[in-house]
Scaffold this active site. Structure first.
Site, short mmCIF file in Angstrom:
data_model
loop_
_atom_site.label_atom_id
_atom_site.label_comp_id
_atom_site.label_asym_id
_atom_site.label_seq_id
_atom_site.Cartn_x
_atom_site.Cartn_y
_atom_site.Cartn_z
CG HIS A 209 84.51 84.01 55.26
ND1 HIS A 209 83.53 83.26 55.85
CD2 HIS A 209 85.68 83.57 55.79
CE1 HIS A 209 84.07 82.42 56.71
NE2 HIS A 209 85.39 82.58 56.69
C1 UD1 Z 1 89.95 85.20 58.41
C2 UD1 Z 1 90.59 83.83 58.59
C3 UD1 Z 1 89.59 82.75 58.23
C4 UD1 Z 1 88.31 82.91 59.03
C5 UD1 Z 1 87.77 84.32 58.84
C6 UD1 Z 1 86.60 84.52 59.76
C7 UD1 Z 1 93.00 83.66 58.14
C8 UD1 Z 1 94.01 83.21 57.16
N1 UD1 Z 1 91.74 83.68 57.69
O1 UD1 Z 1 89.65 85.36 57.03
O2 UD1 Z 1 90.13 81.49 58.56
O3 UD1 Z 1 87.36 81.97 58.59
O4 UD1 Z 1 88.77 85.28 59.19
O5 UD1 Z 1 85.79 85.58 59.37
O6 UD1 Z 1 93.33 83.96 59.25
N2 UD1 Z 1 88.45 93.24 56.60
C9 UD1 Z 1 87.84 94.41 56.93
N3 UD1 Z 1 87.47 94.61 58.22
C10 UD1 Z 1 87.68 93.69 59.20
C11 UD1 Z 1 88.31 92.50 58.86
C12 UD1 Z 1 88.70 92.27 57.55
O7 UD1 Z 1 87.63 95.28 56.09
O8 UD1 Z 1 87.30 93.94 60.36
C13 UD1 Z 1 88.84 93.00 55.19
C14 UD1 Z 1 90.23 93.53 54.84
O9 UD1 Z 1 90.20 94.01 53.53
C15 UD1 Z 1 91.07 92.26 54.86
C16 UD1 Z 1 90.08 91.20 54.39
O10 UD1 Z 1 88.83 91.61 54.93
O11 UD1 Z 1 92.19 92.34 54.04
C17 UD1 Z 1 90.42 89.81 54.86
O12 UD1 Z 1 90.60 89.76 56.27
P1 UD1 Z 1 91.56 88.64 56.92
O13 UD1 Z 1 91.47 88.67 58.38
O14 UD1 Z 1 92.92 88.70 56.32
O15 UD1 Z 1 90.96 87.30 56.37
P2 UD1 Z 1 89.45 86.79 56.40
O16 UD1 Z 1 89.02 86.56 55.00
O17 UD1 Z 1 88.64 87.66 57.28
N1 UDP Z 2 78.57 85.26 62.54
C1 UDP Z 2 77.98 86.42 63.02
N2 UDP Z 2 77.58 87.37 62.12
C2 UDP Z 2 77.70 87.21 60.78
C3 UDP Z 2 78.29 86.01 60.30
C4 UDP Z 2 78.74 85.07 61.21
O1 UDP Z 2 77.82 86.57 64.23
O2 UDP Z 2 77.29 88.11 60.03
C5 UDP Z 2 79.07 84.26 63.53
C6 UDP Z 2 78.53 82.85 63.35
O3 UDP Z 2 77.33 82.67 64.09
C7 UDP Z 2 79.67 82.02 63.93
C8 UDP Z 2 80.90 82.81 63.56
O4 UDP Z 2 80.46 84.14 63.31
O5 UDP Z 2 79.57 81.95 65.35
C9 UDP Z 2 81.55 82.23 62.32
O6 UDP Z 2 82.52 83.09 61.85
P1 UDP Z 2 83.07 83.07 60.36
O7 UDP Z 2 82.09 82.43 59.46
O8 UDP Z 2 83.52 84.45 60.05
O9 UDP Z 2 84.40 82.19 60.50
P2 UDP Z 2 84.74 80.64 60.38
O10 UDP Z 2 83.89 79.91 61.36
O11 UDP Z 2 84.51 80.25 58.96
O12 UDP Z 2 86.18 80.57 60.69
#
Ligand code: UD1
Ligand code: UDP
Length: 362
Positions: A209
């Site tokens: 991601h």
């Molecule tokens: C965010 C965090 C990242 C973390 C990740 C965990 C920041 C800058 N980034 O990244 O550090 O590792 O979460 O997963 O805070 N979206 C949906 N549904 C949701 C959530 C997101 O459709 O429930 C889509 C939207 O199009 C959104 C995009 O995902 O614009 C990105 O979501 P966002 O929270 O901005 O950043 P992540 O890539 O999820």
């Molecule tokens: N995770 C989950 N379902 C998924 C992918 C990740 O439950 O489909 C859990 C994973 O076990 C871990 C956390 O989400 O506990 C990690 O989140 P993510 O990778 O989104 O964020 P990051 O750690 O990179 O910030």
């Protein structure tokens, strides 16, 4: 004591659950409020985690949703300001490194409210990652810094942060893992048809991601191409983050078993039984190290270097992936890991003890 926790994204829920539970068990009377910013909002990125982690519904939901970094950060700040006025916390607790983390810590600092940062001190030293800015600024704003590892504490010392603010307590992500592992479903109990029939140790698990891997279709394509040979040997299960899902539409990914993001307990089941994990997640590097599952992290660096020096993690460029996977498959001992100090399921208890001691109030 009034404590307000602010969470917003998937990994935040995993980190806050044991802290809330440990504060509930503390002898001191602590009034806890949970604010969910709504940075993540889909059921399978948010709601399901509350259920799987036995977390009560958030007391307040800000509903900020997607947006640019400035939009997200400023919306969370405005929402947090209202919440902190309403609940008058003695302490604001933030976790991890997402935009909601930084915004809540900054709001607390501007309102002269004390704050605690859980998972403090991690550094990738890569300022092209938005999370690195969030980590550094949150740490320098926070009054109490709870670190998951000794190297994280060292990073903070090196940045000139006073010793009394830094507390090496261990890894709350591992607290949740230890708490929930007994409740993971069996592989053959999975509801999703795509995931039925997987056998222990005979599939790979993939999550991606990071913007650097998924926002540019040619990079995502390259990663997917490198995995084609692996498909001849085992299924590659890919619970796709919504950010990634958007790009996958335009990419040759027929060889991947793509599914929706999974709830925490189902994901732990897949992770703990996988032959190997390929990821760019922060938390998954730690979980695979604890579980002793080989992990390849598709990044140039990591803010969690002990998962490499003590654990099962290796870094890879997209173009080196297939070579590293072949190494792991030909080496049966590749999941070697050392027990890491305070990755023992009790990090949140240590955090609660420090919070209720009130020493940080002076
Ligand atoms: C965010 C965090 C990242 C973390 C990740 C965990 C920041 C800058 N980034 O990244 O550090 O590792 O979460 O997963 O805070 N979206 C949906 N549904 C949701 C959530 C997101 O459709 O429930 C889509 C939207 O199009 C959104 C995009 O995902 O614009 C990105 O979501 P966002 O929270 O901005 O950043 P992540 O890539 O999820
Ligand atoms: N995770 C989950 N379902 C998924 C992918 C990740 O439950 O489909 C859990 C994973 O076990 C871990 C956390 O989400 O506990 C990690 O989140 P993510 O990778 O989104 O964020 P990051 O750690 O990179 O910030």
């Amino acid at each position: 004591m009034n404590v307000t926790h602010v969470v917003g994204a998937r990994p935040n829920f995993v980190k806050i659950a044991p802290v809330i539970s440990a504060l509930n068990e503390a002898k001191e009377d602590v009034n806890q409020v949970l604010v969910h910013t709504g940075q993540h909002y889909d059921q399978n990125m948010s709601g399901i985690f509350f259920k799987d982690l036995n977390l009560n519904q958030a007391d307040e939901y800000l509903g900020i949703g997607p947006g640019t970094h400035a939009e997200q950060t400023s919306s969370v700040m405005l929402g947090c300001e209202r919440m902190f006025e309403k609940y008058q916390p003695d302490l604001v607790v933030v976790v991890g490194d997402v935009n909601s983390t930084l915004a809540a810590a900054l709001t607390a600092a501007k309102m002269q409210i004390k704050s605690a940062h859980v998972e403090s001190g991690l550094r990738s030293y890569d300022r092209s990652m938005p999370e690195e800015h969030n980590r550094v600024i949150t740490d320098h704003l926070s009054d109490i810094l709870f670190t998951p590892s000794a190297d994280a504490s060292r990073n903070l010392h090196q940045e000139g942060i006073e010793k009394h603010r830094i507390h090496f307590v261990g890894n709350v992500m591992i607290d949740s893992l230890i708490n929930q592992l007994p409740y993971r479903p069996e592989l053959n109990d999975f509801k999703m048809p795509a995931l039925r029939g997987l056998q222990k140790n005979k599939y790979a698990l993939l999550t991606l991601h990071r913007p650097s891997n998924v926002d540019n279709p040619s990079v995502l394509s390259k990663i997917c191409r490198e995995l084609k040979f692996l498909y001849d040997e085992m299924p590659i299960v890919f619970p796709a983050h919504p950010r990634t899902r958007i790009q996958l539409k335009n990419i040759d990914a027929q060889h991947l078993t793509i599914c929706e993001p999974l709830g925490y307990r189902e994901f732990l089941s897949l992770e703990s039984h996988a032959r190997l994990v390929i990821t760019d997640s922060g938390g998954i590097q730690e979980e695979t190290t604890f579980l002793g599952i080989p992990c390849i992290t598709v990044r140039k660096n990591t803010e969690r270097p002990i998962t490499i020096t003590e654990g099962t993690n290796v870094l890879s460029d997209p173009e080196n992936l297939s070579g590293l996977i072949r190494n792991i498959l030909s080496n049966n001992d590749s999941g070697k890991t050392n027990a890491l100090k305070y990755w023992d399921g009790k990090a949140a208890t240590r955090i609660a003890e420090i919070i209720v001691s009130r020493e940080w109030m002076n």
